[in-house]
Design a protein around this motif. Sequence first.
Motif, short mmCIF file in Angstrom:
data_model
loop_
_atom_site.label_atom_id
_atom_site.label_comp_id
_atom_site.label_asym_id
_atom_site.label_seq_id
_atom_site.Cartn_x
_atom_site.Cartn_y
_atom_site.Cartn_z
N GLN A 5 0.82 -1.21 -0.05
CA GLN A 5 0.00 0.10 -0.10
C GLN A 5 0.70 1.31 -0.06
N ARG A 6 2.04 1.21 0.59
CA ARG A 6 2.77 2.26 0.81
C ARG A 6 4.07 2.38 0.22
N GLY A 7 4.56 1.21 -0.28
CA GLY A 7 6.01 1.23 -1.18
C GLY A 7 6.04 0.88 -2.48
N ARG A 8 5.09 -0.20 -2.78
CA ARG A 8 5.39 -0.81 -4.13
C ARG A 8 5.30 0.08 -5.24
N ASP A 9 4.24 1.01 -5.20
CA ASP A 9 4.09 2.12 -6.32
C ASP A 9 5.31 3.05 -6.66
N ALA A 10 6.14 3.08 -5.67
CA ALA A 10 7.22 3.88 -5.88
C ALA A 10 8.19 3.11 -6.90
N LEU A 11 8.16 1.85 -6.84
CA LEU A 11 9.10 1.22 -7.71
C LEU A 11 8.54 0.48 -8.82
N CYS A 12 7.16 0.65 -9.04
CA CYS A 12 6.30 0.01 -9.93
C CYS A 12 6.54 0.71 -11.33
N THR A 13 6.78 -0.07 -12.43
CA THR A 13 6.90 0.28 -13.82
C THR A 13 5.84 -0.59 -14.49
N ALA A 14 6.04 -0.50 -15.82
CA ALA A 14 5.32 -1.22 -16.93
C ALA A 14 5.88 -2.89 -16.85
N TYR A 15 6.91 -2.99 -16.23
CA TYR A 15 7.45 -4.38 -16.08
C TYR A 15 7.22 -5.18 -15.03
N SER A 16 6.77 -4.38 -14.03
CA SER A 16 5.99 -4.99 -12.60
C SER A 16 5.02 -6.08 -12.89
N HIS A 17 4.26 -5.68 -13.69
CA HIS A 17 2.80 -6.99 -13.98
C HIS A 17 2.30 -6.97 -12.42
N ASN A 18 2.15 -8.46 -12.19
CA ASN A 18 1.58 -8.41 -10.97
C ASN A 18 2.16 -9.05 -9.93
N ALA A 19 3.59 -8.95 -10.08
CA ALA A 19 4.70 -9.59 -9.08
C ALA A 19 4.51 -9.00 -7.76
#
Length: 345
Positions: free
Chosen positions: A243-257
């Motif tokens: 909820q607080r961390g993943r969006d900061a690293l998320c890219t188009a390559y993140s998919h559903n990991a």
Amino acid sequence: MAQQRSDREHGWWKAPLDRFAEYLRANRGFSEHTIHAYVTDVKDCLEIIANRVDMLNDVSIDDIRGWMAVRSRTVSRSSMARKTVSVRRFFAWAYEHDLIETNPAATLRTPKIPMTLPWCFSQSQASQLMEAVHEHAEEVECQEDEVLDRDAGAHMHLDKRHKQPIPDDRSEDLARREAIALRDAAIVELLYATGIRVAELAGLDIDDIRWSDRTVRVTGKGNKQRVVPFGLPAAQAMEDWLQRGRDALCTAYSHNAVFLGARGGRIDTRIVREVVHHASEQAGVPDISPHALRHSAATHLLNGGADLREVQEMLGHASLSTTQRYTHVSIEQLKDRYRQAFPRA
């Protein structure tokens, strides 16, 4: 003789070995890592045997034992046992698929391996490790809040279209640092809470998590799936990360990991190992591998009264004897405490 030399130079073993690899991939569902290990072991055997025979059907048990004698001088007994299992499986496959008339490895015995007890944390050391990763995440979060409060005027500018403040590179860097700290805390918590393997953790998708009953669906060796429970501390760490961390690293390559690397792709197993090593260093506890967290989870479950078969299911062990190692760890720890505490020990 010329034809035989030509076959030897070109490697008569290559074609059957390629077919064996394809069989493991298509029929056994093994991972590429496992297939590579099998192929490497069998290739090592066949390359040495190729100096004595000219075709697969000519290989004898003496040829295989000769290879074992050569290799046992340079590799550990446990590695030799693994290589022997690979070779035995290859020749069994070759016989079943009519590539050889008899199976020369049918009576081949696996070298006995002395049982070594897996090392694990004490429960107090495990708690110390968990506390340390959460404290680090809180420290990074506090640093970000302080910088944003102090530099709100000097390091922010307005988007003229939307009149919204946009953080500068410095605050973005702090946000990424906080995200990685939250990710690392969630990784360590989940590894200890579930006892899953590193590759299993790296392969998790968001859809694999069931928050309603705090379980995670894990795909283990041979693509076998199992459902593993996790506790409230791990659930909280996972929620903080997602909820607080993943969006900061998320890219188009993140998919559903679930877990991401610094560049946004699915996290690599090497990074997971680095996370655990770094966390143990920060916590001031013995340096461990993620697999030692798996050992610790199993041992602490059994110490707490968990059923052996339940622990086997949780860890995804094919054989109960593998899980039984942890009962020996529990007994050894009990004996140590007995010797320390009992006056007539």
